[in-house]
Design a protein around this motif. Structure first.
Motif, PDB file in Angstrom:
ATOM      1  N   LEU A   1      10.470 100.464 130.197  1.00  0.00           N
ATOM      2  CA  LEU A   1      11.677 101.255 129.966  1.00  0.00           C
ATOM      3  C   LEU A   1      12.970 100.451 130.112  1.00  0.00           C
ATOM      4  CD1 LEU A   1      12.644 104.041 129.198  1.00  0.00           C
ATOM      5  CD2 LEU A   1      12.668 104.663 131.626  1.00  0.00           C
TER       6      LEU A   1
ATOM      7  N   LEU B   1       3.585 111.190 131.416  1.00  0.00           N
ATOM      8  CA  LEU B   1       3.542 109.755 131.644  1.00  0.00           C
ATOM      9  C   LEU B   1       2.803 109.489 132.955  1.00  0.00           C
ATOM     10  CD1 LEU B   1       7.170 108.646 130.696  1.00  0.00           C
ATOM     11  CD2 LEU B   1       5.118 108.614 129.276  1.00  0.00           C
ATOM     12  N   SER B   2       1.679 108.816 132.876  1.00  0.00           N
ATOM     13  CA  SER B   2       0.923 108.454 134.065  1.00  0.00           C
ATOM     14  C   SER B   2       1.400 107.100 134.570  1.00  0.00           C
ATOM     15  CB  SER B   2      -0.571 108.391 133.735  1.00  0.00           C
ATOM     16  OG  SER B   2      -0.829 107.302 132.862  1.00  0.00           O
ATOM     17  N   LYS B   3       0.884 106.727 135.731  1.00  0.00           N
ATOM     18  CA  LYS B   3       1.238 105.426 136.279  1.00  0.00           C
ATOM     19  C   LYS B   3       0.704 104.290 135.415  1.00  0.00           C
ATOM     20  CE  LYS B   3       1.470 106.944 141.104  1.00  0.00           C
ATOM     21  NZ  LYS B   3       0.927 106.756 142.463  1.00  0.00           N
TER      22      LYS B   3
ATOM     23  N   ASP C   1       0.813 104.266 132.151  1.00  0.00           N
ATOM     24  CA  ASP C   1       1.508 104.229 130.874  1.00  0.00           C
ATOM     25  C   ASP C   1       2.454 103.041 130.833  1.00  0.00           C
ATOM     26  OD1 ASP C   1       3.200 104.862 128.591  1.00  0.00           O
ATOM     27  OD2 ASP C   1       2.223 106.822 128.675  1.00  0.00           O
ATOM     28  N   THR C   2       2.426 102.309 129.721  1.00  0.00           N
ATOM     29  CA  THR C   2       3.265 101.115 129.594  1.00  0.00           C
ATOM     30  C   THR C   2       4.737 101.460 129.448  1.00  0.00           C
ATOM     31  OG1 THR C   2       2.830 101.136 127.202  1.00  0.00           O
ATOM     32  CG2 THR C   2       1.401  99.769 128.580  1.00  0.00           C
TER      33      THR C   2
ATOM     34  N   ARG D   1       6.560 103.296 131.299  1.00  0.00           N
ATOM     35  CA  ARG D   1       7.208 103.200 132.614  1.00  0.00           C
ATOM     36  C   ARG D   1       7.637 101.763 132.900  1.00  0.00           C
ATOM     37  NH1 ARG D   1       6.363 107.167 136.589  1.00  0.00           N
ATOM     38  NH2 ARG D   1       5.212 108.987 135.875  1.00  0.00           N
ATOM     39  N   LYS D   2       6.769 100.813 132.576  1.00  0.00           N
ATOM     40  CA  LYS D   2       7.055  99.413 132.874  1.00  0.00           C
ATOM     41  C   LYS D   2       8.079  98.823 131.912  1.00  0.00           C
ATOM     42  CE  LYS D   2       2.301  98.748 134.498  1.00  0.00           C
ATOM     43  NZ  LYS D   2       1.051  97.990 134.303  1.00  0.00           N
TER      44      LYS D   2
ATOM     45  N   SER E   1       3.742  96.823 124.511  1.00  0.00           N
ATOM     46  CA  SER E   1       2.687  97.580 125.195  1.00  0.00           C
ATOM     47  C   SER E   1       1.330  96.926 125.010  1.00  0.00           C
ATOM     48  CB  SER E   1       2.658  99.015 124.677  1.00  0.00           C
ATOM     49  OG  SER E   1       3.835  99.707 125.020  1.00  0.00           O
TER      50      SER E   1
END
Length: 292
Positions: free
Chosen positions: A26, A16-18, A20-21, A23-24, A256
């Motif tokens: 979750l 998961l990169s910064k 990646d949706t 992360r936001k 997303s």
């Protein structure tokens, strides 16, 4: 801008990169999962609704609206990507215009005109840097060498910085013309390059200052939320408790797409998927320095 290898599948699946949706989203996805599980428990265990209940027919609404919501989300994403790509084309034009401007100046400036070379070597890249800061709405901090270039004293931080830099470049070209360094033909060509700088700035400002209409954006968010929270009501009868992970995944997909559209519709910001403006500015500075 997030740089990645488009041919690698492992990173896409397991890392998961910064950008990646997931992360936001979750916290929202966890809330939706809990909501679906609780609703399933109430319908199955507490209310004990049978498969003959009229509530199961609510799925007909989702079947009908599924096509509509897919069209809206696709149109929203395409519109945002068009804005992102237009911004990239404008900054690509700025790179080419800066090179052309430097090449034309290098062809007319002799070794005795080193002062002019140093000036344009510094202030052609400065236009790109000032445009980046202007589009990102940051305070402009410029080091002014008033003794060497008195005309730079007119710069004011609370005014349109790119226009002021373009004016300074124009004044320098006019000074070269008065001193006989360039001819009428050179003057016309150089003025065309200066005009192109302002055209590029205007195109970027059009994207920056004209967001997607609020009513349209808010309607899509509202539509997605209502669609998702009503999904488990009817599908509990067919899926049981499996409705929780299924609806959570649907919410992840739809949410997303909306998040991606929000992020790229303003391509001049500092989000991971925005344009690499600083890298473009550095390239302009490098190339103009090589030419001059």
């Amino acid at each position: 801008m997030y740089i990645y290898d488009s041919k690698t599948w492992f990173d896409f699946k397991f890392l998961l990169s910064k950008a990646d949706t997931l992360r936001k989203m979750l916290p929202i996805l966890i809330a939706i999962f809990i909501y679906c599980a609780v609703l399933g428990y109430l319908e199955i265990e507490v209310w004990q609704l049978s498969s003959n209940s009229w509530i199961k027919n609510i799925n007909l609404m989702h079947t009908t609206l599924g096509f509509v919501i897919s069209l809206l989300v696709v149109f929203r994403t395409n519109t945002a990507y068009d804005r992102w790509w237009e911004g990239r084309k404008l900054w690509g034009a700025l790179v080419n215009n800066s090179r052309n401007f430097a090449i034309k100046l290098a062809s007319v400036l002799d070794s005795k005109d080193e002062e002019y070379r140093l000036f344009f070597r510094k202030y052609i890249p400065l236009y790109a840097e000032s445009l980046k800061i202007h589009l990102q709405s940051e305070s402009t901090r410029l080091s002014l060498d008033v003794k060497e270039h008195p005309e730079l004293y007119i710069l004011e931080k609370d005014k349109h910085i790119p226009n002021q830099v373009a004016r300074i470049l124009s004044l320098k070209v006019q000074q070269m013309y008065k001193e006989g360094i360039i001819t009428d033909a050179h003057m016309i060509n150089l003025n065309n390059e200066l005009s192109a700088l302002t055209d590029i700035c205007g195109g970027c400002e059009r994207i920056k200052n004209t967001p997607i209409p609020y009513s349209y954006s808010s309607f899509i968010k509202r539509f997605i939320m209502i669609y998702v929270i009503t999904l488990p009501i009817g599908y509990v009868f067919q899926l049981g408790y499996y409705v929780a992970p299924l609806v959570t995944f649907i919410a992840y997909v739809l949410g997303s797409l909306e998040l991606i559209a929000e992020e790229i519709e303003d391509p001049f910001g500092g989000d991971p998927n925005d344009l690499p403006l600083q890298k473009i500015c550095n390239n302009i500075q490098k190339h103009v320095g090589e030419i001059l």
